[in-house]
Design a protein around this motif. Structure first.
Motif: not given
Ligand code: ATR
Length: 275
Positions: A23-26, A257-266
């Motif tokens: 998530f941090a990298e993305q 962090r106030g940002v929602k990561p994208q999840t499908p690929e992970l």
């Protein structure tokens, strides 16, 4: 980088550091996330939480067996955490207040609705189990529009307790596995820990219809006993809990962090790493 960690016992096999690093990298957020084993014993967990934040730590995930301890420590709790009786996400607000949230329920609802196209709006739901895992998802399910939840458990009294705790939020009922009404449910969730012993609660065949979605909160490299059972009965969708794990992490990351990561690929990547 800002420091985060997951506290639990055991913790060695936690996938959270791997997930949060992705998530941090993305998102480009400067996050350093580690797993920390906390010894069992009176006050040890509480002392280590205090120390973590005193040393500048920004946020914690809390896993087995400390989620109730975290709930007690939090001076402010979200509505979901309050009802769940358990906290899996801790952070300090601007005033320094220790805040507790619970992202397990939102994680499951996200995985069902966003990743698997299963709407809870108007759904009749069968929940298997009445432990902490089920307690954590009842409020988010009812808020997502489930019109009825039947809670079936080996110990019926525990299911009955949950019905009483949540009855103001919607239509709930309790029963034993043998007494589940013989009708197809829209969504069946296995929240028992029976699969840990390779077991399956004794379930009537009639609860699975051609349109039923079956979800196991557990996951593994091989299909769980519950997933196998559901597939054999022709469920429309059969899903294990890997997506829930990653979605609850994404929701914690968003809170911090106030940002929602994208999840499908992970989810796909970690699925491939399981085997
Ligand atoms: P969790 O926090 O994972 O929910 P828990 O609070 O210990 O863990 O709850 C475990 C749940 O799995 C309970 O609903 C338990 O049933 P009881 O309340 O009757 O103990 C259920 N469970 C565990 N092993 C089971 C088994 N072999 N068959 C059926 N249900 C089982």
């Amino acid at each position: 980088a800002d420091r985060y960690a997951v506290f639990g016992n055991p913790i060695k096999h936690s996938k959270s550091p791997r997930i949060h690093a992705a998530f941090a990298e993305q998102t480009g957020e400067a996050v350093d996330y580690r797993a920390q084993l906390v010894e069992l014993g009176t006050g040890v967990f509480e002392q280590q939480v205090e120390q973590f934040f005193a040393e500048g730590g920004k946020g914690l995930n809390i896993t087995v067996p400390f989620k109730q301890n975290a709930w007690r420590m939090a001076s402010w709790r979200s509505a979901a955490a309050e009802r769940a009786g358990a906290v899996n996400t801790l952070y300090r607000n601007e005033l320094g207040t220790l805040c507790g949230d619970n992202t397990d329920g939102v994680g499951l609802v996200c995985d069902l609705q966003n990743n698997n196209g299963i709407s809870l709006k108007g759904a009749r739901v069968l929940m298997l189990g009445a432990g902490g895992a089920v307690r954590g998802v009842l409020e988010p399910f009812l808020k997502a529009g489930a019109v009825e939840i039947v809670i079936a458990n080996r110990t019926v009294a525990k299911a009955q307790e949950l019905v009483e705790l949540f009855s103001d939020l919607g239509q709930l009922s309790a029963c034993g596995f043998e007494d589940i009404e013989a009708r197809a449910f829209d969504v069946i969730v296995n929240g028992t820990s029976a699969s840990l012993q390779g077991e399956l609660p004794p379930l009537p065949d009639a609860i699975v219809g051609a349109d039923s979605a079956c979800y196991d909160m557990m996951y593994g490299a091989q299909p769980t006993p519950f997933c196998n059972w559901a597939s054999q009965r022709g469920a429309a969708k059969v899903i294990d809990g890997l997506g829930m794990l990653i979605e609850q992490a994404a929701e914690s990351f968003r809170i911090w962090r106030g940002v929602k990561p994208q999840t499908p690929e992970l989810i796909a990547q970690i699925r491939a790493e399981l085997s």
